[in-house]
Design an enzyme around this catalytic site. Sequence first.
Site, PDB file in Angstrom:
ATOM      1  N   SER A 227     -38.044 -44.561 -70.434  1.00 17.38           N
ATOM      2  CA  SER A 227     -37.787 -44.603 -71.869  1.00 17.38           C
ATOM      3  C   SER A 227     -38.102 -45.978 -72.452  1.00 17.38           C
ATOM      4  O   SER A 227     -39.233 -46.442 -72.424  1.00 17.38           O
ATOM      5  CB  SER A 227     -36.330 -44.197 -72.129  1.00 17.38           C
TER       6      SER A 227
ATOM      7  N   ASP B   4     -41.215 -43.386 -74.332  1.00 16.42           N
ATOM      8  CA  ASP B   4     -41.464 -41.952 -74.126  1.00 16.42           C
ATOM      9  C   ASP B   4     -41.358 -41.159 -75.413  1.00 16.42           C
ATOM     10  O   ASP B   4     -41.394 -39.930 -75.393  1.00 16.42           O
ATOM     11  CB  ASP B   4     -40.532 -41.378 -73.057  1.00 16.42           C
TER      12      ASP B   4
ATOM     13  N   ASP C  44     -39.068 -40.423 -77.555  1.00 15.73           N
ATOM     14  CA  ASP C  44     -37.955 -39.551 -77.939  1.00 15.73           C
ATOM     15  C   ASP C  44     -37.013 -40.242 -78.918  1.00 15.73           C
ATOM     16  O   ASP C  44     -36.022 -39.650 -79.331  1.00 15.73           O
ATOM     17  CB  ASP C  44     -37.195 -39.031 -76.720  1.00 15.73           C
TER      18      ASP C  44
END
Length: 456
Positions: free
Chosen positions: A101, A244, A246
């Site tokens: 992440s 990533d 998100d």
Amino acid sequence: MRKLFGTDGVRGTANTEPMTAETALRVGMAAGHLLRGGDHRHTVVIGKDTRLSGYMLEPALAAGFLSVGMDVVLLGPLPTPAVAMLTRSLRADLGVMITASHNPFQDNGIKLFGPDGFKLTDAQEIAIEALMANGLENHRAAPDALGRARRLDDCAGRYIEAVKSTFPRGRRLDGLRIVLDCANGAAYKVAPRVLWELGADVIPVGVAPDGTNINRGCGSLHVDLMRETVRCEGADLGIALDGDADRVILCNEKGAIIDGDQLLARIGCDWARAGTLRGGAVVATVMSNLGLERLFAAHDVRLIRTAVGDRYVVDRMRADSYNLGGEQSGHVVLGDYATTGDGLLAALQILAALVEADRPASEILSVFEPLPQRLENVRVAGADPASLLASPRMVAAIQAAEATLAGRGRLLIRKSGTEPLIRVMAEAEDETLVAQVVADLCACVRDALAETTSAA
């Protein structure tokens, strides 16, 4: 109790346990054996971000799945929400995202999704760990039952079209200049294409990954690059994704930051007015600003708080059929469109509001006045964060801080679920008081760490 899995999958320093090829292979074997369902041909999809260590972990995971008879579909670099989406649309038994992440490139991680596109439950993760500990030798497939691997060439196009379909029909981004920082991460190809195809003038940064520059001085945790580019280019909006994709942080045309709380405020109020906010509530975490809670209360919308971590937000959303939730850090979960946080989807919701209002971002995106809030992290590598927080010194310091804030604010001190950190957050209307409380507690954490280190 989970030992391998944290709040967001498995995570650690690449090529050091647990993020080794050996452990990745065993995760693949265990997850593949446990999560196969029915008598169809079993399939797992695997995506990754742009970290160098992804080249090591991807084939190791694939080998684990293949060895227990699961077919593997390799997606290559793609955002986490795209992997969740493709897990469902390809009717796979399991989805895997190789990413750490927002962490630096040295770290990596493994996120697992079930066939419904949602992250695995605690019980499923515990079962995977138990199988890994108790032996996997008896679960290998026969030579004629091994899985096969293939690459899916059109996976990026599928995700791009799915994301674009969430933008209001008939609306366009023509005339908008948008700075897009992709953090040299998983969205470096797909995110610019989405905005460009919707008509925007896109100024991309953080789109030249080299395996080691993911999240380095760019992306949602390092927003200065986005802000400066917006000001230099005279852009209407800045969008910064993490490694990533998100999560997302925005800035307006003046460079002022729009965090996850402000995004939830804008989307939540818009959906409430439109009658599309299910349950009359928005789910957030204990980190969200008290100003957000007060804003929603004024609009007859409840703010429901969970523990930190988007998986806990999603769990509560699913339990009570809410369709909007997220975190101050920029995870925004749009339950009508996705099963996990999606930075690009959230940005499109904001862009739709910008187009609808036909006003500058500075006028429509600062929806509430946040209370002074301060968050600091203390790195405690080599020590157990839970033990430090339970030490007599820390217990006394926390009690004293809570007494100081009593009736005037709130305190949150916790260990990170993804890094060796203790996070200290305080919030109150008195900014000076907030700064002092956080500084005192961080100093106490460092003192307790020094005591522990010297004793060892």
